[in-house]
Design a protein around this motif. Structure first.
Motif, PDB file in Angstrom:
ATOM      1  N   LEU A 196      -3.185  55.215  -2.740  1.00 48.74           N
ATOM      2  CA  LEU A 196      -1.737  55.445  -2.701  1.00 48.74           C
ATOM      3  C   LEU A 196      -1.195  55.599  -4.115  1.00 48.74           C
ATOM      4  CD1 LEU A 196       0.828  55.508  -0.951  1.00 48.74           C
ATOM      5  CD2 LEU A 196       1.031  53.069  -1.322  1.00 48.74           C
ATOM      6  N   ASP A 197      -1.661  54.724  -4.985  1.00 45.26           N
ATOM      7  CA  ASP A 197      -1.207  54.770  -6.365  1.00 45.26           C
ATOM      8  C   ASP A 197      -1.540  56.119  -6.992  1.00 45.26           C
ATOM      9  OD1 ASP A 197       0.063  53.292  -8.430  1.00 45.26           O
ATOM     10  OD2 ASP A 197      -1.871  53.244  -9.464  1.00 45.26           O
ATOM     11  N   THR A 198      -2.755  56.558  -6.742  1.00 40.81           N
ATOM     12  CA  THR A 198      -3.162  57.846  -7.272  1.00 40.81           C
ATOM     13  C   THR A 198      -2.329  58.967  -6.677  1.00 40.81           C
ATOM     14  OG1 THR A 198      -5.344  56.872  -7.172  1.00 40.81           O
ATOM     15  CG2 THR A 198      -5.213  59.159  -7.843  1.00 40.81           C
ATOM     16  N   MET A 199      -2.038  58.800  -5.435  1.00 43.39           N
ATOM     17  CA  MET A 199      -1.223  59.802  -4.775  1.00 43.39           C
ATOM     18  C   MET A 199       0.134  59.937  -5.441  1.00 43.39           C
ATOM     19  SD  MET A 199      -1.100  59.830  -0.733  1.00 43.39           S
ATOM     20  CE  MET A 199      -2.291  60.781   0.114  1.00 43.39           C
ATOM     21  N   TYR A 200       0.706  58.799  -5.792  1.00 38.48           N
ATOM     22  CA  TYR A 200       1.981  58.837  -6.492  1.00 38.48           C
ATOM     23  C   TYR A 200       1.859  59.694  -7.751  1.00 38.48           C
ATOM     24  CZ  TYR A 200       4.195  55.155  -3.706  1.00 38.48           C
ATOM     25  OH  TYR A 200       4.755  54.432  -2.686  1.00 38.48           O
ATOM     26  N   ILE A 201       0.777  59.445  -8.487  1.00 37.78           N
ATOM     27  CA  ILE A 201       0.618  60.192  -9.746  1.00 37.78           C
ATOM     28  C   ILE A 201       0.481  61.684  -9.466  1.00 37.78           C
ATOM     29  CG2 ILE A 201      -0.909  60.503 -11.715  1.00 37.78           C
ATOM     30  CD1 ILE A 201      -1.400  57.518 -11.624  1.00 37.78           C
ATOM     31  N   ASN A 202      -0.319  62.006  -8.472  1.00 35.81           N
ATOM     32  CA  ASN A 202      -0.479  63.419  -8.142  1.00 35.81           C
ATOM     33  C   ASN A 202       0.834  64.032  -7.679  1.00 35.81           C
ATOM     34  OD1 ASN A 202      -3.160  63.699  -8.838  1.00 35.81           O
ATOM     35  ND2 ASN A 202      -3.870  62.917  -6.866  1.00 35.81           N
ATOM     36  N   ALA A 203       1.601  63.208  -6.984  1.00 38.91           N
ATOM     37  CA  ALA A 203       2.890  63.730  -6.526  1.00 38.91           C
ATOM     38  C   ALA A 203       3.799  64.033  -7.707  1.00 38.91           C
ATOM     39  CB  ALA A 203       3.557  62.717  -5.594  1.00 38.91           C
ATOM     40  N   ILE A 204       3.730  63.168  -8.713  1.00 34.70           N
ATOM     41  CA  ILE A 204       4.527  63.451  -9.914  1.00 34.70           C
ATOM     42  C   ILE A 204       4.129  64.812 -10.475  1.00 34.70           C
ATOM     43  CG2 ILE A 204       5.006  62.727 -12.272  1.00 34.70           C
ATOM     44  CD1 ILE A 204       4.426  59.876 -11.401  1.00 34.70           C
ATOM     45  N   ALA A 205       2.833  65.008 -10.571  1.00 32.44           N
ATOM     46  CA  ALA A 205       2.343  66.281 -11.105  1.00 32.44           C
ATOM     47  C   ALA A 205       2.860  67.439 -10.267  1.00 32.44           C
ATOM     48  CB  ALA A 205       0.826  66.279 -11.134  1.00 32.44           C
ATOM     49  N   LEU A 206       2.805  67.250  -8.975  1.00 32.41           N
ATOM     50  CA  LEU A 206       3.230  68.311  -8.077  1.00 32.41           C
ATOM     51  C   LEU A 206       4.702  68.647  -8.303  1.00 32.41           C
ATOM     52  CD1 LEU A 206       1.559  69.784  -6.033  1.00 32.41           C
ATOM     53  CD2 LEU A 206       2.488  68.325  -4.256  1.00 32.41           C
ATOM     54  N   ALA A 210      10.477  62.876 -10.413  1.00 34.95           N
ATOM     55  CA  ALA A 210       9.197  62.478 -10.980  1.00 34.95           C
ATOM     56  C   ALA A 210       9.320  61.118 -11.660  1.00 34.95           C
ATOM     57  CB  ALA A 210       8.732  63.534 -11.973  1.00 34.95           C
ATOM     58  N   ILE A 242       9.445  58.405  -9.129  1.00 31.93           N
ATOM     59  CA  ILE A 242       8.142  58.100  -8.519  1.00 31.93           C
ATOM     60  C   ILE A 242       7.333  57.237  -9.471  1.00 31.93           C
ATOM     61  CG2 ILE A 242       6.010  59.058  -7.603  1.00 31.93           C
ATOM     62  CD1 ILE A 242       7.464  61.462  -6.750  1.00 31.93           C
ATOM     63  N   ALA A 243       7.386  57.592 -10.758  1.00 25.46           N
ATOM     64  CA  ALA A 243       6.620  56.818 -11.728  1.00 25.46           C
ATOM     65  C   ALA A 243       7.080  55.368 -11.743  1.00 25.46           C
ATOM     66  CB  ALA A 243       6.777  57.437 -13.111  1.00 25.46           C
ATOM     67  N   GLY A 281       6.788  53.845  -7.815  1.00 28.73           N
ATOM     68  CA  GLY A 281       5.415  53.783  -7.321  1.00 28.73           C
ATOM     69  C   GLY A 281       4.739  52.520  -7.806  1.00 28.73           C
TER      70      GLY A 281
END
Lengths: 503, 89, 126, 161, 120, 932
Positions: free
Chosen positions: B37-47, B64, B67-68, B71
């Motif tokens: 989930l944590d990683t997902m947050y980071i990827n979502a920021i990127a997205l 973004a 989320i940072a 998250g």
């Protein structure tokens, strides 16, 4: 007073907020005083509003100065101002009752009460369907909190059902709103009423689903079968002032049905004219039946009263289904009557339960009352009101409903049910009454449980309103007739509210 | 060129998200899921940032940022729950 | 947009994306939770920085000014990522999740769990 | 000093506000000053006592060094991840620490987590040991030594504890 | 795009409804949360989907319908308040009634459901 | 004229008198009570002369015109007759009751009820409006209920009263329906109009309905078969009540009703069949049953039923003469029955028993009373020279003169004679059993003559029996004539009121009846034996049992439907929704509209996939609660991404922050709830739920798609056009929130505030279940506040606050605003709670969240009120641009103050919820053994 129409919302809101702030928040006594002052102000302003509306016609209040349909508009017409006055009146009476001790047992009773009143008044006054949703939620969340006032297992359990069901209901409300906005592109009810007639093609079908979803939501609030299951337990478990205040909550649902299905989806709605009525017919009648059966089966007075609330809801729904001016007028009268009556009985039930010791308000024999005459008299009056026996207000409402039926088929269905429901109420209430007041053993309790003066005053206000409703029945029914007239004419209920829009 | 790159990068991040989802569903332990989930947050920021670039709009930056910030709180809360049960004590 | 800027943006995007991907890939590939922890905390942090740099340059150009808001996200992530990793690790340890068999010093886990000093502290300390 | 209970944070807030708004206009500088003073005053109570940064320049140097390490750490880890997994030999390591401030320990632990192949997993109750997990443990002693010299001592120096 | 969007809304609704029909308060709350996501998306969609059209003046050429967005915002907040209340009510019910069944009593045919309960 | 309006209300005024005068002596009380009825009687009588001349007095004032109710009274012959009966006998009963009631009985209350009843009854007979008639009709039911149940501590009294109320109440409702139909048919609720339009009514298709409903009302009230059963059980009332209600007034109301509507409804076959046959049946049955009663009052009650049947029969025959006879018998019956009841009361009062098996030979003890009673019962039996004889003769005559049953018409006179015989029999029994027939058996008291004035009413009535019997024309002629004329609403036929008509068939029938009656009485022991073979059925028991049966059945039904299962309730709602929407949606031919769709891209597909999978995972794993929470977070994340993608940055921000707070809340809750959900749904239920869930999902999805693919014109162009100029902000969504629709937002923060207050209430005094180990039985960690987290959180707090300030300030022009800022602040503070715990925060953060909420709502409201000062509507926004040296142009707007209110409320509410919840646990946390 150009701002008069917003007073019934602002007064409770401000008083509620002030009660959260020191120094008032610190002491119960000062909260009580300000609650009484607040409800009194509310009563006065509502009465003024009613008079103004009666003399000058519908008051339109564009919030923020943004004209409808763009901004939110408050519409104080005869219907809404009558119901606002009703709310304010019972709020005042209930508050009188509550301040002698029923407001203990948990924090924030007074502010929550105020907020609930604000929500109810807002729902009555608003002319915007999303704003209606917001006020629904205000009154609901306040009712959730109030329901739990003074704690107890039963309350928690019934609150659970009540809250969760209404959460589902709120979701459906939003779905319905989404559909209506997605097809009509507007939120002002008057504007919707005009635009609905201009819908073309299959968009009408979509809009219809939205309308029906709303019907379910309002039906849930109004305790329409098969969505009435939550009501008896919830109302019966709520503490007396809360239950009494709740007696107007089902009326909010009914009111919304009238507002939405006679104004928006009324006769002028083209393909979507009167879509709700076909559904309302059977459900309303079944609701009456279910309420009557429930009244029979009720083990205690509060449940009995709650079931009678269902019956009154059913009767009102019948009026909605009849969809005529006469029926609407009857509904308005009946609404006023039944709200006052059931609120009064809820309060009274509390005194009864208190003086009967362990038996509480269950319909079993118990020790006698310490104030048998007073309570007996009050009980007799409110029972007669609820049954619909003259000389109290129930019969006028009942006759108005019966007279509103037009065709033979309607009569064949409605009359027997309404009459049988009255009979059921009569049997159930007379059973309860004879048991309460005549089946005794032991001696009255010596504790200090006598009804306190303000409690008596509160109950008296509610119960004695009933004969007044009969005495001034002519004036009142004339008023409701005009109100119904207004509601049924799209000219007055829609076009006149939208400056610059003409048919 | 930027468009192609963005498409390409978006695709990569999407795949990354799929991989996160896989881990999230796969587990096997709760810690794994939280990590996913944590990683997902980071990827979502990127997205989101990527979306901001592709639509040349700066309106998505706050999303973004949030989320940072949030998250992390949510991860911390979940972990605290697994550790102590009660997260506010 | 000048070509060199575009190149820089693309490059940092691609670098960022690759690290993000590797981070997530590691999450799948690595065999135990303790090892998996490494990849997102590190790779993803860098990856996001890449994307942020790209965004920073791009937005600066778009606005014709100097857009460095994105640094803030980096700052946040740099501060929080290790803590998040730490919390997850604590959780995993608390749940006594068995690490990969070949993990060295597995005997430490017990004392880590109890947050005590290592049992063989004397030999290990330098 | 009463105006700036947290001078470091005040500066940080000032900078961050300008960063957020991408603007050095007079209005924003006023606002930034306002927040830089106001927020620390507001949250001043919400802090434990922490040592102040004694050597700001060293701190900056340290930060830059860590940033460099982060980049290298990432590349290193990326390679490890892509590379054959079976060659990895993970392991736990207990690192003795003698920083006696929570802030210092936190900074150390964070640094460790952000840098090559290590994640700090736990701090012992007596705050004397930092447990870390390494992705690829080759020489335990060397790792401990490196952490202590490369990170711990500068931190001790920066915070003066 | 609209198709996918509608599908997601439908699926979320279905998931939410299914969970709402479960017997335990926590599941119901989760279901209601899902349902409120669906509701918000649905309400939002009533203003039609648009890309790159945030309703901020000067930031794009065309604007998406801001009104449903405002409505959804209100709905989100209200939904949050309601969910919060429901959650705490669920706790209260557990505390008062001894179990977390929405009806306050455990279905009689199930003996081992008590097992998951904790101590005081 | 005007007297008539307040005439009936005179007694009503009198209801208060006894209540206040009961503190004086009982005699005084009776005296004062009697004053007003006496006055009323006097006033009524003052009209008599004119009425006998054929005049009719009417007076009306409007009351509730919308339901056709007006306050309208009429005084004609019939009304006069009944008024005299009501008031006259009422006065006697007041006197009688003074002696009858014991010292213990609250005489004031009794008189109050009695007068109330008198008022109601008077209202019925004087009504000139259908609705008003019903109004008073129901009042009689209620006041009679109060009277019958006067001794409410007795079970029979309670039950009897309730049964009477139920039966008459039901009848009253039927009557209401009938009257409404009648009024509808005629087009007026005025009685005179109705009476004048008999032909119209009889030819209307509604006629049968009207007749049946009105007669239902009449029959129940007048205890006609098969509704007769309540009357004997109403005998539990004190005897004065019986004397009043069951002789002259209440039970006569039904008769009155039939007489009143005689011109409008009678004289048809339907009327004849129903009324006369019912009357006949009642007549015979009442008489028969009366014979077997051992209770004195039971005998009288059943004889009353019988006589009422007789009158009904007369009214049913449809001839004018029969109607005259009926009216005459009304008078006579009232007189002799009232006196009989009173006599029975005296006997009961002085001997302590009403059982005729005990009461024997009382002649010796109370010869005077016995004489009076004997005269009265002779009148009941129809002995010549007494009034009963006259009307009975008329009755016999009329039975001979009708031919409605065709060739079977002879049956009626035969049966009438039989009834007469039975009447003689029970009258004889009354006389013989009580006053002669040996010695009294086991009487509780030694009987003696009653007090002087207790006998007076009886004497007066018995005197009337004699006088009317001997000089009928002189005493009752005018009254009868005018009453009959009013009944017929026209001229009356020729009749003669003399005692002697020569030897004719009716006389023969009388003779047969007398002889037959005596024979029957003589052989009563055989009949008693015969009757004893039948099981004794007590209507009271039957009634109670049936009420209880209904109650039980209702209970079973309610327990079945309202079984307390929320799942079922929700299912009902959803089921209805499915039915309603599907029935509509099938008419939707094409789902997709004409609006072009946005092309699909990879990002969307990914997001959609993630959303769907995690939503499904949430469902599948809903029993593993933590996992469900994690997947739920993913759903929330994707939803906010979707908002971001479809141009709603504000929504994305809000959704994100709300989602995090929700998850934190759920985690908090999870600790106190079981960690896992047991599997307990039956597979069938699961299938059912799955199908309805997917149905609804399908419906919603379809509608959503159908809406999105159709173009729409909305009012939103107004908002984008006026956002900057009118609202002073470029972020239209925010301007809508704080300005265009600021009222919604005000409501919304109120909701939030209330929720927090409610939650605070919920949390107060909550006894918590706190697991000492997690779902898998692992003990919790002992690390309360990991130091890394604590330290970092402290550093993050100022940053987070700064960000929230940033979001707050920019809200009006760019995505953001008070709400999101508030949530960020809250999350930041919550994080401090998570990292440090409640105690740590408590010592450092002195914030009263409740005040925050209050002031937040207050500020928001006041910012709206501010515009009043400038004469604008509530919440009218105000903004302007200012220039300060060195800073430049900046904007100030009232919307910002509003937003500040929002911010404060959000922070206050969120924190009140979370912090209190946290606070609660800390003090009660179970202590773990550290070394386990």
């Amino acid at each position: 007073m150009q701002h008069l129409s917003i007073f019934p919302i602002l007064i409770p809101l401000l008083f509620g907020a002030i009660m959260l702030l020191p120094p008032i928040s610190r002491e119960l006594q000062s909260q009580r005083i300000s609650a009484i002052i607040g409800t009194l102000f509310l009563l006065i302003s509502s009465a003024t509003l009613l008079i103004t509306v009666d003399q000058e016609g519908t008051q339109l209040y564009a919030l923020g100065g943004w004209q409808a349909p763009f901004g939110i508009a408050l519409v104080a017409d005869r219907v809404s101002s009558l119901l606002v006055l009703l709310t304010s009146f019972i709020a005042f009476a209930i508050m009188l009752f509550a301040i002698s001790g029923k407001d203990k047992g948990g924090a924030y009773f007074h502010p929550l009460f105020m907020f609930q009143v604000m929500g109810i008044n807002g729902a009555f006054l608003t002319g915007d369907i999303f704003n209606l949703f917001v006020f629904f939620e205000v009154l609901l969340i306040a009712s959730y909190a109030l329901l739990l006032h003074a704690g107890g297992k039963q309350k928690t359990q019934s609150a659970m059902h009540y809250v969760l069901l209404n959460l589902v209901g709120s979701s459906l409300f939003l779905f319905g709103l989404g559909i209506l906005y997605g097809t009509l592109g507007t939120l002002n009810m008057a504007d919707m009423a005009i635009k609905i007639g201009q819908l073309e093609g299959e968009t009408t079908t979509i809009a219809k689903t939205g309308a029906l979803l709303l019907l379910i939501v309002f039906g849930l609030k109004a305790a329409m079968l098969p969505m009435h299951f939550w009501l008896p337990r919830t109302y019966a478990s709520a503490s007396a002032p809360v239950a009494a205040l709740f007696s107007i909550m089902t009326k909010v649902g009914i009111y919304s049905i009238f507002r939405v299905y006679t104004v928006i989806f009324g006769d002028e709605a083209g393909e979507l004219a009167n879509i709700a009525q076909n559904w309302l017919w059977p459900l309303a009648l079944l609701t009456i039946a279910a309420g009557s059966i429930g009244a029979f089966a009720s083990p205690n007075l509060k449940t009995l009263n709650a079931n009678l609330v269902i019956v009154s809801s059913g009767s009102l729904l019948v009026c909605a289904a009849l969809n005529s001016e006469g029926a609407t007028s009857a509904a308005l009268y009946y609404m006023v009557h039944s709200t006052l009556a059931s609120a009064g009985l809820f309060l009274l039930a509390d005194i009864i339960a208190r003086q009967r010791g362990k038996a509480e308000d269950r319909i079993v024999h118990s020790r006698p009352f310490s104030q048998p005459r007073l309570i007996g008299f009050a009980f007799a009056l409110s029972a007669m009101t609820l049954i619909g026996m003259p000389p109290l207000s129930g019969f006028v409402g009942k006759i108005m409903i019966l007279q509103a039926t037009q065709s033979m088929a309607q009569t064949l269905w409605i009359w027997p049910l309404i009459i049988i429901s009255s009979l059921a109420a009569l049997i159930a209430l007379s059973r309860a009454g004879t048991t309460f007041f005549w089946r005794h053993n032991g001696s009255p309790s010596t504790d200090d449980i006598a009804a306190k003066p303000t409690e008596i005053a509160g109950i008296a206000l509610l119960i004695l309103a009933s004969p007044l409703l009969v005495l001034f029945g002519g004036e009142l029914s004339e008023f409701t007739q005009q109100a119904a007239n207004h509601l049924h004419s799209i000219q007055s209920s829609a076009y006149s509210l939208l400056p610059g829009v003409t048919p | 060129m930027l468009d192609i790159t963005i498409t390409f990068v978006a695709a990569i991040i999407c795949i990354a998200l799929f991989l996160n989802l896989w881990r999230l569903l796969q587990g096997p332990t709760l810690s794994d899921r939280i990590l996913a989930l944590d990683t997902m947050y980071i990827n979502a920021i990127a997205l989101i940032l990527l979306y901001g670039i592709s639509s040349s709009s700066a309106l998505y930056f706050e999303a973004a940022l949030l989320i940072a910030m949030l998250g992390f709180v949510s991860t911390a809360a979940l972990c605290k729950y697994l550790l102590r049960g009660d997260i506010i004590e | 947009m000048p070509f060199y800027l575009e190149i820089i943006i693309c490059l940092s995007l691609i670098i960022g994306a690759s690290f993000l991907f590797i981070g997530s890939y590691g999450l799948i590939r690595l065999p135990d939770i303790y090892m998996r922890l490494h990849s997102p905390t590190k790779a993803s942090t860098l990856g996001i920085t890449g994307v942020l740099v790209a965004s920073m340059i791009f937005q600066s150009y778009e606005k014709g000014g100097f857009s460095v808001q994105e640094l803030l996200i980096t700052l946040f992530l740099l501060i929080t990522a290790p803590i998040a990793a730490n919390m997850i690790a604590k959780t995993a340890l608390h749940h006594k999740i068995k690490p990969l068999k070949r993990t060295q010093n597995q005997d430490l886990i017990d004392s880590i769990c109890e947050r005590e000093e290592p049992k063989k502290a004397d030999e290990k300390s330098v | 000093m009463k105006l700036f209970p947290m001078p470091f944070h005040s500066i940080l807030l000032f900078v961050v506000w300008l960063l957020l708004n991408n603007s050095f206009s007079a209005g924003h500088i006023v606002l930034a000053t306002f927040f830089a003073i106001g927020i620390p005053l507001l949250v001043g109570d919400m802090r434990d006592e922490h040592p102040k940064i004694q050597k700001p320049w060293l701190a900056i140097k340290y930060v830059l060094m860590v940033l460099k390490d982060i980049v290298s750490a990432n590349i290193e880890v990326a390679l490890l991840i892509i590379g054959p997994v079976y060659r990895l030999s993970p392991g736990f390591v207990a690192v003795p620490i003698n920083i006696n401030s929570d802030l210092g320990i936190t900074v150390l632990a964070s640094t460790v987590s952000l840098t090559p192949g290590t994640v700090s997993a736990e701090v012992s109750k007596d705050k004397k040991w930092l447990y870390i997990h390494t992705l690829h443990l080759m020489n335990e002693a060397k790792l401990v030594e490196e952490i202590k010299s490369r990170y711990e001592s500068p931190i001790k120096e920066i915070f003066g504890c | 795009m609209e198709g996918i969007y509608a599908f997601c809304v439908g699926l979320l609704t279905a998931c939410g409804i299914f969970l709402t029909l479960r017997g335990r308060s926590f599941s119901v709350v989760i279901g209601l949360t899902l349902l409120s996501y669906a509701v918000n998306l649905f309400l939002f969609a009533s203003g039609r989907l648009k890309l790159n059209a945030a309703a901020v003046l000067g930031q794009s050429e065309q604007y998406s319908d801001p009104l449903p967005q405002a409505l959804v915002l209100t709905a989100i907040v209200i939904g949050f308040a309601m969910t919060a209340f429901a959650v705490i009510l669920a706790m209260r019910a557990r505390a008062d009634l001894g179990n977390d069944h929405v009806d306050g009593t455990l279905p009689s045919n199930n003996e081992d459901s008590q097992r998951s309960g904790g101590q005081h | 004229m005007n007297t008539l309006i307040w005439l009936p209300f005179l007694p009503l005024l009198g209801t208060l008198i006894p209540l206040f005068s009961s503190r004086y002596s009982r005699t005084a009380c009776a005296f004062y009570t009697a004053a007003l009825p006496a006055l009323t009687l006097f006033l009524v009588l003052s009209y008599a002369g004119d009425i006998f001349q054929g005049e009719r007095f009417q007076a009306a004032i409007p009351w509730i015109p919308n339901i056709g109710l007006e306050l309208a009274f009429r005084l004609d012959g019939l009304a006069l007759l009944f008024s005299i009966l009501i008031l006259g006998i009422g006065l006697l009963v007041i006197l009688y009751a003074r002696y009858y009631l014991s010292e213990k009985d609250p005489i004031g209350k009794f008189y109050a009820f009695l007068i109330l009843f008198m008022f109601a009854m008077l209202g019925v007979v004087l009504s000139d409006n259908l609705i008003q008639l019903w109004f008073f009709w129901e009042l009689t039911s209620i006041s009679s209920f109060l009277l019958i149940s006067f001794w409410g501590h007795k079970t029979e009294a309670r039950k009897g009263a309730r049964m009477a109320l139920t039966v008459t109440g039901a009848g009253g409702l039927a009557l209401l329906a009938g009257l409404l139909v009648l009024g509808n048919t005629v087009g007026s609720y005025s009685l005179q109009v109705v009476l004048d339009s008999g032909d119209l009514i009889k030819s209307s298709s509604n006629y049968p309905v009207i007749v049946v409903l009105v007669l239902l009302g009449a029959f129940t009230k007048s205890a006609q078969f098969p509704f007769h059963f309540w009357l004997p059980n109403a005998m539990a009332a004190p005897t004065p009540v019986s004397a009043y209600l069951h002789s002259a007034t209440m039970v006569k109301a039904g008769i009155f009703l039939m007489a009143r509507f005689y011109p409008a409804l009678a004289d048809t076959n339907l009327w004849f069949l129903i009324v006369s046959l019912t009357g006949l049946a009642t007549f015979l049955m009442g008489a028969y049953i009366a014979l077997f009663q051992h209770d004195l009052k039971g005998l009288l009650a059943n004889s009353t039923i019988s006589h009422l049947g007789l009158i009904t029969l007369l009214l049913g025959m449809g001839t004018d003469l029969a109607a005259v006879a009926a009216v005459f018998h009304i008078i006579n019956h009232a007189i002799f029955k009232a006196s009989l009841f009173m006599a029975a009361g005296i006997i009961d009062h002085e001997s302590g028993s009403r059982d005729m098996r005990q009461l024997n030979g009382l002649w010796k003890y109370m010869p005077y009373t016995a004489t009076l009673a004997m005269v009265a019962s002779a009148s009941m039996a129809g002995v010549p020279l007494l009034n009963g004889f006259l009307s009975k003769e008329m009755f016999f005559t009329e039975t001979l003169h009708q031919a409605s049953l065709g060739s079977l018409s002879w049956i009626i006179p035969v049966l009438a004679t039989l009834g007469g015989a039975l009447a003689v029999a029970y009258s004889t029994r009354f006389i013989h059993d009580v006053f002669f027939n040996g010695e009294p058996i086991n009487l509780p008291k030694t009987p003696h003559e009653p007090p002087r004035y207790m006998r007076v009413p009886v004497e007066i009535l018995v005197g009337l029996c004699l006088l009317v019997g001997i000089f009928p024309g002189f005493l009752a002629g005018d009254l009868l004539a005018s009453a009959a004329s009013a009944t017929l609403n026209g001229p009356i036929p020729e009749y003669s009121l003399s005692i002697w008509h020569g030897f004719n068939l009716p006389l023969l029938m009388s003779a047969i009846a007398v002889v037959g009656g005596l024979i029957v009485y003589k052989n009563r022991s055989h009949m008693f034996k015969f009757q004893a073979q039948f099981p004794k059925s007590n209507p009271l028991m039957v009634f109670e049992a049936s009420v209880q049966f209904v109650t039980r059945q209702a209970g079973t039904l309610i327990r079945f439907t309202e079984n307390g299962s929320l799942q079922r309730y929700i299912f009902a709602v959803l089921g209805l929704m499915v039915i309603m929407t599907i029935s509509t949606l099938v008419k939707l031919n094409t789902t997709a509209g004409l609006r072009p769709e946005i092309p699909v891209d990879a990002m969307t597909i990914t997001a959609a996939f993630l959303l769907c999978v995690s939503a499904l995972a949430t469902v599948i794993w809903h029993r593993k609660r933590v996992v469900a929470l994690i997947t739920l977070s993913v759903v929330g994340l994707i939803v906010s991404l979707a908002f971001a993608q479809f141009s709603a940055p504000d929504l994305a921000l809000t959704q994100l922050s709300v989602e995090v707070v929700t998850v934190i809340l759920l985690i908090l809750a999870l600790f106190f709830l079981p960690q896992k959900t047991p599997k307990e749904s039956h597979p069938r239920i699961v299938i059912r739920d799955l199908s309805i869930a997917s149905l609804i999902g399908g419906i919603i999805g379809t509608i959503c798609y159908a809406i999105m693919t159709r173009p729409l014109d909305t009012i939103s162009t107004f908002f984008t056009a006026n956002s900057k100029t009118g609202g002073g902000g470029t972020n239209v969504v925010n301007v809508i929130l704080v300005d265009f629709r600021g009222f919604d937002t005000l409501g919304e923060i109120t909701v939030l505030g209330i929720a927090a207050l409610g939650i605070y209430k919920l949390i107060a005094r909550m006894r918590l279940f706190m697991p000492s180990s997690d779902g898998k039985g692992r003990p919790w960690s002992d690390d309360k506040h990991p130091i890394l987290l604590s330290v970092i959180s402290q550093s993050l707090l100022p940053l987070a606050l700064l960000v929230s300030a940033y979001i707050f300030l920019r809200g009006h022009n760019l995505p953001g605003g008070g709400f999101i800022a508030g949530l960020i602040t809250s999350v930041a503070i919550i994080q401090q709670y998570i990292a440090h715990g409640v105690i740590w925060i408590k010592t450092r953060l002195k914030l009263d969240y409740q005040i925050l909420i209050g002031s937040g709502i207050g500020i928001a409201t006041l910012s709206g009120l501010g515009s009043w000062a400038f004469g604008h509507a509530f919440l009218s926004s105000w903004f302007d641009y200012f220039y300060l040296p060195a800073i430049g142009k900046f904007e100030l707007a009232s919307a910002m103050i509003f937003d500040l209110g929002v911010y404060l409320t959000v922070v206050g509410a969120t924190m009140l919820i979370l912090a209190n919840l946290g606070q609660l646990t800390t003090s009660e946390r179970p202590v773990l053994k550290e070394d386990e």
